[in-house]
Design a protein around this motif. Structure first.
Motif, PDB file in Angstrom:
ATOM      1  N   LYS A   1      14.705  -7.997  -3.678  1.00 45.82           N
ATOM      2  CA  LYS A   1      13.942  -9.051  -3.223  1.00 45.82           C
ATOM      3  C   LYS A   1      13.436  -8.568  -2.041  1.00 45.82           C
ATOM      4  O   LYS A   1      12.160  -8.256  -1.980  1.00 45.82           O
ATOM      5  CB  LYS A   1      15.007 -10.184  -3.035  1.00 45.82           C
ATOM      6  N   SER A   2      14.108  -7.820  -1.247  1.00 49.73           N
ATOM      7  CA  SER A   2      13.108  -6.890  -0.277  1.00 49.73           C
ATOM      8  C   SER A   2      12.340  -5.866  -0.505  1.00 49.73           C
ATOM      9  O   SER A   2      11.200  -6.466   0.049  1.00 49.73           O
ATOM     10  CB  SER A   2      14.113  -6.748   1.109  1.00 49.73           C
ATOM     11  N   ILE A   3      12.479  -5.173  -1.647  1.00 48.24           N
ATOM     12  CA  ILE A   3      11.555  -4.475  -2.401  1.00 48.24           C
ATOM     13  C   ILE A   3      10.024  -5.293  -2.867  1.00 48.24           C
ATOM     14  O   ILE A   3       8.931  -4.753  -2.719  1.00 48.24           O
ATOM     15  CB  ILE A   3      12.098  -3.736  -3.291  1.00 48.24           C
ATOM     16  N   ALA A   4      10.681  -6.010  -3.336  1.00 46.37           N
ATOM     17  CA  ALA A   4       9.404  -7.160  -4.631  1.00 46.37           C
ATOM     18  C   ALA A   4       8.793  -8.193  -3.227  1.00 46.37           C
ATOM     19  O   ALA A   4       7.593  -8.215  -3.034  1.00 46.37           O
ATOM     20  CB  ALA A   4      10.060  -8.428  -5.007  1.00 46.37           C
ATOM     21  N   ASP A   5       9.291  -8.728  -1.489  1.00 45.13           N
ATOM     22  CA  ASP A   5       8.634  -9.282  -0.890  1.00 45.13           C
ATOM     23  C   ASP A   5       7.144  -7.718  -0.168  1.00 45.13           C
ATOM     24  O   ASP A   5       6.624  -8.670   0.168  1.00 45.13           O
ATOM     25  CB  ASP A   5       9.681  -9.280   0.298  1.00 45.13           C
ATOM     26  N   ALA A   6       7.906  -7.110   0.152  1.00 47.30           N
ATOM     27  CA  ALA A   6       7.221  -6.056   0.370  1.00 47.30           C
ATOM     28  C   ALA A   6       5.841  -5.302  -0.101  1.00 47.30           C
ATOM     29  O   ALA A   6       4.881  -5.509   0.967  1.00 47.30           O
ATOM     30  CB  ALA A   6       7.753  -4.480   0.906  1.00 47.30           C
ATOM     31  N   GLY A   7       5.918  -5.230  -1.527  1.00 49.55           N
ATOM     32  CA  GLY A   7       4.681  -5.594  -2.024  1.00 49.55           C
ATOM     33  C   GLY A   7       4.404  -4.073  -2.596  1.00 49.55           C
ATOM     34  O   GLY A   7       2.812  -3.956  -1.936  1.00 49.55           O
ATOM     35  N   TRP A   8       5.187  -2.989  -2.229  1.00 51.91           N
ATOM     36  CA  TRP A   8       4.190  -1.855  -2.141  1.00 51.91           C
ATOM     37  C   TRP A   8       2.989  -1.461  -2.399  1.00 51.91           C
ATOM     38  O   TRP A   8       2.891  -0.398  -2.033  1.00 51.91           O
ATOM     39  CB  TRP A   8       5.443  -1.028  -2.548  1.00 51.91           C
ATOM     40  N   SER A   9       3.388  -1.795  -4.594  1.00 47.44           N
ATOM     41  CA  SER A   9       2.509  -1.536  -4.953  1.00 47.44           C
ATOM     42  C   SER A   9       0.904  -1.452  -4.873  1.00 47.44           C
ATOM     43  O   SER A   9      -0.182  -1.096  -4.664  1.00 47.44           O
ATOM     44  CB  SER A   9       2.602  -2.054  -6.143  1.00 47.44           C
ATOM     45  N   GLN A  10       0.787  -3.141  -4.386  1.00 49.24           N
ATOM     46  CA  GLN A  10       0.010  -3.495  -3.630  1.00 49.24           C
ATOM     47  C   GLN A  10      -0.899  -3.145  -2.266  1.00 49.24           C
ATOM     48  O   GLN A  10      -1.931  -2.177  -2.031  1.00 49.24           O
ATOM     49  CB  GLN A  10      -0.526  -4.665  -2.980  1.00 49.24           C
ATOM     50  N   PHE A  11       0.245  -2.590  -1.680  1.00 43.62           N
ATOM     51  CA  PHE A  11      -0.742  -2.002  -0.510  1.00 43.62           C
ATOM     52  C   PHE A  11      -0.658  -0.345  -0.734  1.00 43.62           C
ATOM     53  O   PHE A  11      -1.988  -0.034  -0.330  1.00 43.62           O
ATOM     54  CB  PHE A  11       1.657  -1.558   0.741  1.00 43.62           C
ATOM     55  N   VAL A  12      -0.191   0.031  -1.348  1.00 44.10           N
ATOM     56  CA  VAL A  12      -0.201   1.332  -2.313  1.00 44.10           C
ATOM     57  C   VAL A  12      -1.950   1.353  -2.775  1.00 44.10           C
ATOM     58  O   VAL A  12      -3.348   2.360  -2.650  1.00 44.10           O
ATOM     59  CB  VAL A  12       0.455   1.787  -3.625  1.00 44.10           C
ATOM     60  N   ASN A  13      -2.235   0.819  -3.180  1.00 38.59           N
ATOM     61  CA  ASN A  13      -3.602   0.178  -3.978  1.00 38.59           C
ATOM     62  C   ASN A  13      -4.674  -0.126  -3.319  1.00 38.59           C
ATOM     63  O   ASN A  13      -5.844   0.905  -2.739  1.00 38.59           O
ATOM     64  CB  ASN A  13      -3.841  -0.683  -5.215  1.00 38.59           C
ATOM     65  N   PHE A  14      -4.258  -0.245  -1.771  1.00 39.19           N
ATOM     66  CA  PHE A  14      -5.106  -0.888  -1.091  1.00 39.19           C
ATOM     67  C   PHE A  14      -5.433   0.367   0.093  1.00 39.19           C
ATOM     68  O   PHE A  14      -6.829   0.812   0.219  1.00 39.19           O
ATOM     69  CB  PHE A  14      -4.813  -2.331  -0.283  1.00 39.19           C
ATOM     70  N   VAL A  15      -4.564   1.254  -0.165  1.00 44.58           N
ATOM     71  CA  VAL A  15      -5.134   1.841   0.491  1.00 44.58           C
ATOM     72  C   VAL A  15      -5.870   3.470   0.336  1.00 44.58           C
ATOM     73  O   VAL A  15      -6.555   3.898   0.348  1.00 44.58           O
ATOM     74  CB  VAL A  15      -3.142   3.609   1.378  1.00 44.58           C
ATOM     75  N   GLU A  16      -5.721   3.437  -1.395  1.00 43.39           N
ATOM     76  CA  GLU A  16      -6.148   4.709  -2.150  1.00 43.39           C
ATOM     77  C   GLU A  16      -7.588   3.662  -1.901  1.00 43.39           C
ATOM     78  O   GLU A  16      -8.552   4.682  -2.096  1.00 43.39           O
ATOM     79  CB  GLU A  16      -5.495   4.346  -3.360  1.00 43.39           C
ATOM     80  N   TYR A  17      -8.290   3.063  -2.624  1.00 39.32           N
ATOM     81  CA  TYR A  17      -9.609   2.251  -2.680  1.00 39.32           C
ATOM     82  C   TYR A  17     -10.180   2.282  -1.168  1.00 39.32           C
ATOM     83  O   TYR A  17     -11.348   2.516  -1.298  1.00 39.32           O
ATOM     84  CB  TYR A  17      -9.636   1.168  -3.199  1.00 39.32           C
TER      85      TYR A  17
END
Length: 181
Positions: free
Chosen positions: A71-87
């Protein structure tokens, strides 16, 4: 949570259930928008502040299978954050270095190189049996990954972007190489 409970108590086919369903949907949309806004702001700040960003590749899908952390990992949205940093890094001409997930960055002593194999996720600090240095798990991992990040910059001195970032870069950055210095 409260709106979801209210929805589950409603009888199917009634107008009150539709209203409750719309309320739950609106709550989920609000949370999604807040998370996305936070990720945009934080990724923008990181890209503006640093000229070189090192990211550790994580097996998020596998980590979510741990029911204690899911639940904590899914709520944090790590993959979305990494995508934002990369672009955003690609737009700004900032280099992003991805680190291998199998490198034991948390378990390796950054002073002597000793690898503590029995380190668990619960152990936030640990003492190196070889040299006696006390390590914070996250700080130690960052110190172990820093030379790899800096080494990637030196070996890539002309500023060619990594393939993961190159695909998300806008057109003006795809055609030319960037000068980092």
């Amino acid at each position: 949570k409260i709106r979801q409970r209210r929805l589950s108590r409603k009888i199917k086919g009634r107008n009150s259930r539709n209203k409750a369903r719309l309320a739950v949907s609106a709550t989920h949309e609000k949370i999604t928008n807040r998370r996305r806004d936070f990720h945009h702001k934080l990724s923008h700040r990181i890209v503006d502040q640093f000229g070189l960003i090192g990211l550790e590749t994580l097996n998020v899908k596998g980590m979510i299978q741990n029911h204690n952390l899911a639940k904590s990992i899914a709520d944090a949205g790590w993959s979305q954050f990494v995508n934002f940093v990369e672009y955003k890094a690609a737009w700004a001409g900032v280099e992003v270095v991805r680190h291998d997930r199998w490198f034991a960055s948390s378990k390796t002593c950054n002073d002597c190189g000793y690898v503590k194999r029995d380190l668990t996720i619960k152990d936030r600090t640990w003492i190196c049996p070889s040299c006696g240095v006390i390590h914070d798990r996250d700080e130690n991992a960052a110190k172990n990954l820093m030379p790899t990040t800096l080494g990637a910059r030196e070996s890539n001195a002309v500023g060619d972007m990594s393939s993961a970032v190159r695909h998300s870069a806008p057109e003006k950055f795809q055609a030319e190489q960037l000068t980092l210095f």
